[in-house]
Design a protein around this motif. Structure first.
Motif, PDB file in Angstrom:
ATOM      1  N   UNK B  37       0.814  -1.208   0.000  1.00  7.93           N
ATOM      2  CA  UNK B  37       0.000   0.000   0.000  1.00  7.93           C
ATOM      3  C   UNK B  37       0.849   1.261   0.000  1.00  7.93           C
ATOM      4  N   UNK B  38       2.028   1.170   0.622  1.00  3.26           N
ATOM      5  CA  UNK B  38       2.873   2.369   0.676  1.00  3.26           C
ATOM      6  C   UNK B  38       3.352   2.728  -0.712  1.00  3.26           C
ATOM      7  N   UNK B  40       1.887   1.989  -3.556  1.00  5.17           N
ATOM      8  CA  UNK B  40       0.745   2.508  -4.305  1.00  5.17           C
ATOM      9  C   UNK B  40       0.525   3.976  -3.992  1.00  5.17           C
ATOM     10  N   UNK B  41       0.644   4.315  -2.743  1.00  2.00           N
ATOM     11  CA  UNK B  41       0.313   5.677  -2.342  1.00  2.00           C
ATOM     12  C   UNK B  41       1.258   6.682  -2.978  1.00  2.00           C
ATOM     13  N   UNK B  44       0.276   7.454  -6.484  1.00  2.00           N
ATOM     14  CA  UNK B  44      -1.022   8.071  -6.682  1.00  2.00           C
ATOM     15  C   UNK B  44      -0.999   9.563  -6.457  1.00  2.00           C
ATOM     16  N   UNK B  45      -0.264  10.003  -5.466  1.00  2.00           N
ATOM     17  CA  UNK B  45      -0.476  11.375  -5.053  1.00  2.00           C
ATOM     18  C   UNK B  45       0.526  12.359  -5.611  1.00  2.00           C
ATOM     19  N   UNK B  46       1.645  11.850  -6.128  1.00  2.36           N
ATOM     20  CA  UNK B  46       2.614  12.792  -6.648  1.00  2.36           C
ATOM     21  C   UNK B  46       2.593  12.729  -8.152  1.00  2.36           C
ATOM     22  N   UNK B 207       1.966  17.729  -5.739  1.00  2.07           N
ATOM     23  CA  UNK B 207       0.990  16.882  -5.072  1.00  2.07           C
ATOM     24  C   UNK B 207      -0.342  17.090  -5.773  1.00  2.07           C
ATOM     25  N   UNK B 208      -0.979  15.988  -6.082  1.00  2.00           N
ATOM     26  CA  UNK B 208      -2.188  16.046  -6.878  1.00  2.00           C
ATOM     27  C   UNK B 208      -3.286  15.324  -6.128  1.00  2.00           C
ATOM     28  N   UNK B 209      -4.465  15.873  -6.130  1.00  2.00           N
ATOM     29  CA  UNK B 209      -5.546  15.162  -5.453  1.00  2.00           C
ATOM     30  C   UNK B 209      -6.271  14.243  -6.438  1.00  2.00           C
ATOM     31  N   UNK B 210      -7.248  13.525  -5.932  1.00  2.00           N
ATOM     32  CA  UNK B 210      -7.874  12.496  -6.761  1.00  2.00           C
ATOM     33  C   UNK B 210      -8.608  13.088  -7.944  1.00  2.00           C
ATOM     34  N   UNK B 211      -8.950  14.360  -7.867  1.00  2.00           N
ATOM     35  CA  UNK B 211      -9.627  15.009  -8.979  1.00  2.00           C
ATOM     36  C   UNK B 211      -8.611  15.615  -9.935  1.00  2.00           C
ATOM     37  N   UNK B 213      -6.345  17.711  -9.298  1.00  2.00           N
ATOM     38  CA  UNK B 213      -6.039  19.116  -9.073  1.00  2.00           C
ATOM     39  C   UNK B 213      -4.701  19.218  -8.382  1.00  2.00           C
ATOM     40  N   UNK B 215      -2.255  20.503  -5.827  1.00  2.00           N
ATOM     41  CA  UNK B 215      -2.497  21.113  -4.533  1.00  2.00           C
ATOM     42  C   UNK B 215      -1.287  21.915  -4.096  1.00  2.00           C
TER      43      UNK B 215
END
Lengths: 421, 623
Positions: B37-38, B40-41, B44-46, B207-211, B213, B215
């Motif tokens: 999971x680490x 994956x994370x 996903x977010x960067x 850093x990007x959010x799930x939409x 965008x 951040x």
């Protein structure tokens, strides 16, 4: 009046109130972190969910205080009346309620929405406690069982009509109450085995499963029974029931709503697209897993804050906790919930009045099923069912209804010395 | 009361406990034991955002900017963030129609899904963007990315500089440096110096959010890498001379190549017809490119200076003279008689020159004389067979850079053609050809083919009396003031320096009182050689090679005018103007200049192409 009020203060269980207060405050700060908006950093910004949650929790505290001021006997005297009122409102909401997200279950008063389904548990608990606390009630009597179940099922039917399946499922937890009051343990066991069989039937081959069941039945019959004729019907009946579940599962599964079927698929991990129907669960698991042992720190969570996790302030709030506080923080909260549950069971057992005891067990059961289903679904142990985590999820209705449930019990408990055995 | 069942509290509390402990165990597994999971994370977010470096600029030898960059803005859209706004004002700001708008959004969704960014409009010009940017805040879901497009302030040298194009799929797969949609040099300097000009991409982690965008920056840009801007190049080109050459070449097909003999630096490289390089940049590129490609009459994208191959005609004669001398079959006193043609009637000569020796033979460009020279080379007793003689001749010719690919720092220079023994065996059959069969090679005709660059290099060799530096167009890369080593090595022609004097003398006579006498430059001793080369497709090509001054030459030039007729008609005056411009900076012979500027040879080509069936028959009778 004055005398009596001051007299209950020493009997109030401050420990439970402390745990309650702690959880509510943790929940509030957690919501702040989950939906943290740098443009509105103030905790009390009422345009944000954390600002609103502050309103919900203060009103909940006021409500708790008012309940403690109420005469304890009020609740048992008006139990049926309250039950009837809620059931009526469940019916009424069908006609005057607002349609929100596919379920027709909200009354709107200005900007405040009230969901009577949230009060269902409270009503059933009162009604059930009232009925089962009558003299000469024996669970072994069929009519008693039937009436008790009817008290539970009537609100369930109305709630199912409103498409609030998740809420309805939580009422299954009243089986614990009935068990405590004398329902046969076998029914609990059968219920448990039914769920196990159901899952096995979804995952495995129905033919193999049938053979295994038959084998178990034969072994049970020939090795562990003495009075052959009577046990033949018992074992045969059990076998028939098992086979019915195994072969009926497919039928039931196919007749579920598509989104429900998907949730079961996701839970079972069968042909699931991680970016589509499996998205919620996958994201929730990533958020939890990425927290590690010690978490990323308060306000440092990325997965939840960045909207990867859906409904991260409400149903999936537990993910934020896990991500930011890690295993240490999340395990502490789960254990704190356990402490609360066991404490309520302990308090229930010390009641002299059956009404108070039964009501207490109802509170514990409702809390338990919410915690178990909510935490279980975020961890992928249970299919996704949208119900809130007590005291921590964002939202006024749920916080109020849990507060209502708990504080009526605490009021009853504070009154325990006034009850003559 | 219910004491019978009181023990059940333990079972209920037990169930609660077991469930909660199971959750804790599961948590422990997910958070502490399982690493999946680490990983994956972090994906996903960067978001790793490529930072495009500005491409290097190119200057001429005097510091004039040939290519520079201009900001252009890619308008990006994230369809599911597009909120209700006034589409009419949006469209009018961008100058598009409502249908364009809807199409753009639909395409973006199809390409990259609704929640991901796609290019809505490529390379919006700064003028349009300036007005649009002020209102951008109203247009939710749109944002811009800056990128640079090429700008050519002087609008010259399109073929030399080259253009950019989107990188091909194959290259993306081969070279991970490139991603689809990147621009790379597709021709000219842009292509050959891609490495230096392109710079190095940087990466910005946001850093990007799930939409989708953004951040903010990840750790305040601690892990970002800055793009390395491309290196600036200094070209050997003289922009003034280049611009002048392009002006002279208007309405003519052909090319001019000018080289500084002492260094091999290319001073001008003109291919005509040409196009404004500014047409092939930004969002107008695609449209203009296809119209240029479709212009099959003028083929403006074709770089004639490097890729057009013509018979050199009489411009080959100086080489013939040099080979003859080196082989010992010719000297300055060798005399041949010209009665209007080589005995046997072929090749013909332009006049009956009578008896003449080498110097006037060059000055008057006598075909008969050089046919004798070629025959004597072929008949040289040194060689046992004719094959050996031809092979040896061929080696000499190659030594002058003809028939081999010159290693210029530009892509796609062609090698021309110097026929081999095998070629003639194939065409005529083994031992079915004799030196006389191939005699037209001696006067630069037949199968011989050269490019204008090779001819300019030939002029440069003669100017240097026997050696050359490989022609090149880039003097230095970045701040380092050093030329690549391969451009500072002398390449020697296979002929001794002493044999050049008589040839240079003859070429000087060409200009003073020979075939190009009309192109004399007052005060400058120019050496040159005209060429009137047969063109199988139509009118003769007009050629001229030259260098000046005679001693310590500063410039060597080759001019080819397709269908220009006599070498003296177009090529010689153009070459002389180029030299005058470069040496004197002002043109005194304005009458010649005016004639050239007003002249049009391209109509010959257009006429031919319009009646394609006739010209093949015509050529049969041509000289």
């Amino acid at each position: 009046m004055n005398d009596r009020r001051s007299s209950i203060v020493p009997y109030v269980d401050w420990f439970t109130i402390g745990v309650y207060f702690f959880l509510v405050m943790v929940g509030w700060f957690n919501i702040y972190s989950a939906v943290y908006n740098p443009a509105h950093p103030a905790l009390l910004d009422f345009s944000q969910q954390y600002g609103k949650q502050f309103i919900w929790l203060t009103t909940a505290f006021v409500m708790a205080f008012l309940i403690m001021l109420t005469e304890a006997s009020f609740f048992s005297v008006f139990a049926y009346a309250l039950y009837g009122a809620v059931v009526f409102s469940l019916l009424a909401v069908r006609f005057v309620g607002k349609d929100i997200a596919g379920s027709h279950s909200w009354f709107r008063f200005g900007s405040v929405g009230i969901q009577p389904a949230e009060l269902g548990a409270f009503a059933i608990n009162l009604g059930l406690a009232k009925y089962l606390s009558n003299e000469n009630i024996k669970m072994s009597k069929g009519t008693v069982r039937l009436r008790a179940i009817a008290l539970i099922v009537i609100p369930i039917l109305f709630i199912l009509l409103e498409n609030e399946t998740g809420v309805a499922i939580t009422y299954v937890s009243f089986i614990f109450v009935m068990y405590r009051e004398g329902l046969s343990g076998n029914i609990l066991l059968v219920g448990f085995l039914t769920i196990v069989l159901f899952i096995l039937a979804l995952v495995g081959s129905k033919l193999v499963l049938s053979c295994v069941l038959l084998g178990i039945a034969l072994i049970a019959y020939f090795l562990f029974t003495r009075r052959k004729r009577r046990d033949l019907t018992l074992v045969g009946g059990a076998l028939a029931f098992g086979l019915l579940i195994v072969w009926g599962t497919d039928f039931a599964y196919k007749h579920l709503e598509p989104h429900q079927r998907k949730r079961i698929d996701v839970f079972l991990g069968s042909n699931v697209n991680k970016n589509k129907e499996g998205y919620n669960l996958n994201q929730a698991e990533i958020a939890i897993g990425s927290g590690g042992a010690f978490g990323k720190g308060y306000l440092q969570g990325t997965q939840t804050k960045l909207n990867y996790v859906p409904a991260h302030a409400t149903d999936f709030i537990f993910c934020t906790l896990c991500e930011e506080w890690g295993f240490i923080g999340a395990a502490f909260i789960i254990l704190l919930y356990l402490v609360l549950l066991v404490r309520i069971v302990f308090l229930a057992e010390r009641q002299r009045s059956p009404f108070s005891r039964i009501y207490g067990y109802g509170v514990a059961s409702i809390f338990f099923i919410h915690i178990a289903v909510n935490v279980g679904m975020t961890q992928g142990l249970i299919p996704v069912i949208g119900i809130p985590l007590p005291f921590m999820s964002y939202g006024g209705s749920s916080l109020w209804s849990f507060t209502l449930l708990l504080f009526i019990f605490l009021r009853l408990d504070a009154n325990r010395m006034q009850i003559l055995k | 009361m219910n004491n019978v069942f009181a023990l059940r509290k333990y079972i209920i509390a037990g169930i609660f406990s077991i469930a909660c402990i199971a959750f804790v165990f599961r948590l422990f597994y997910m958070q502490v034991i399982d690493d999946q999971y680490k990983l994956d994370a972090s994906n996903e977010t960067f978001r790793h955002i490529t930072q495009y470096p500005p491409r290097g600029c190119i200057k001429d030898r005097n510091g004039k900017l040939l290519v520079t960059n201009e900001a252009a803005y890619d308008l990006m859209v994230i369809p599911n963030q597009v909120k209700d706004f006034d589409t009419n004002s949006f469209c009018s700001d961008l100058g598009i129609t409502k249908a364009d708008f809807n199409n753009g959004i639909r395409k973006a969704v199809q390409l990259n899904t609704a929640s991901h960014a796609s290019v809505f409009m490529k390379e919006v010009t700064p003028e349009i963007y300036a007005a649009f940017e002020e209102k951008m805040y109203k247009y939710h879901g749109f944002y811009s990315e800056v990128r640079t497009v090429r700008r050519y302030p002087m609008k010259i040298a399109p073929h030399l500089l080259g253009y950019l194009g989107e990188v091909s799929k194959e290259l993306c797969e081969r070279n991970p440096k490139y991603r689809e949609g990147d621009y790379i040099g597709m021709s000219g300097i842009e292509e050959s110096y891609e490495e230096a000009l392109g710079g190095k991409k940087g990466v910005k982690i946001t850093v990007v959010d799930a939409m989708n965008r953004e951040v903010g920056d990840y750790k305040n840009g601690k892990y970002d890498t800055l793009p390395n801007p491309g290196e600036n190049l200094t070209s050997t080109l003289d922009a003034t001379l280049q611009a002048y050459g392009e002006k002279l070449m208007q309405n003519k097909a052909g090319s001019i190549v000018a080289i500084e003999p002492a260094t091999g630096e290319v001073l001008a490289l003109v291919s005509s017809p040409e196009y404004d390089p500014n047409l092939l940049v930004g969002n107008i590129r695609a449209r203009n490119y296809s119209s240029l490609v479709l212009d099959t009459l003028d083929i403006p994208l074709f770089n004639r200076a490097l890729m057009a191959q013509y018979p050199p005609g009489s411009t080959f004669k100086p080489i013939e003279a040099l080979i003859g001398q080196q082989e010992g079959v010719l000297n300055e006193h060798t005399v041949y008689y010209c009665g209007g043609s080589y005995p046997g009637g072929k090749p013909k000569c332009d006049a009956k020159h009578g008896s003449l020796d080498l110097e006037p033979a060059i000055a008057k460009s006598c075909n008969t004389y050089f046919s004798y020279v070629f025959m004597s080379i072929m008949g040289n007793r040194k060689y046992a067979t004719m094959d050996d003689a031809l092979t040896s001749w061929r080696r000499y010719v190659n030594g002058f850079g003809l028939g081999t690919r010159l290693d210029i720092d530009l892509p796609s220079a062609l090698r021309g053609n110097v026929p081999t023994v095998e070629h003639y065996d194939r065409v005529f059959g083994r031992s079915h050809w004799r030196p006389f069969t191939i005699i037209s090679l001696g006067i630069g005709q037949g199968e011989l083919e050269v490019t204008p660059l090779q001819l300019a290099n030939e002029a440069s060799i003669i100017a240097n009396r026997g050696y050359y530096f490989m022609p090149h167009v880039i003097k230095s890369i970045g701040d380092k003031n050093e030329v690549q080593k391969k451009y500072t090595t002398r390449h020697y022609a296979p002929v001794d320096a002493k044999y050049f004097d008589i040839v240079v003398q003859g070429m000087s006579d060409v200009v003073s009182d020979g075939t190009a006498a009309a192109s004399k430059i007052p005060g400058v001793t120019m050496c040159g050689k005209t060429g009137t080369a047969q063109n199988p497709n139509g009118r003769d090509n007009s050629l001229f090679i030259a260098f000046a001054p005679m001693d310590h030459p500063k410039i060597a030039v080759c001019v080819v005018i397709e269908r220009g007729g006599w070498g003296a008609e177009w090529a010689a005056p153009i070459a002389s103007l180029m030299i005058e411009k470069y040496l004197n900076d002002t043109i005194k012979r304005t009458d010649i200049e005016t004639r050239i500027l007003d002249g049009n040879t391209i109509h010959y080509l257009e006429e031919e192409k319009l009646q394609p069936k006739h010209y093949t028959q015509h050529t049969a009778h041509k000289k």
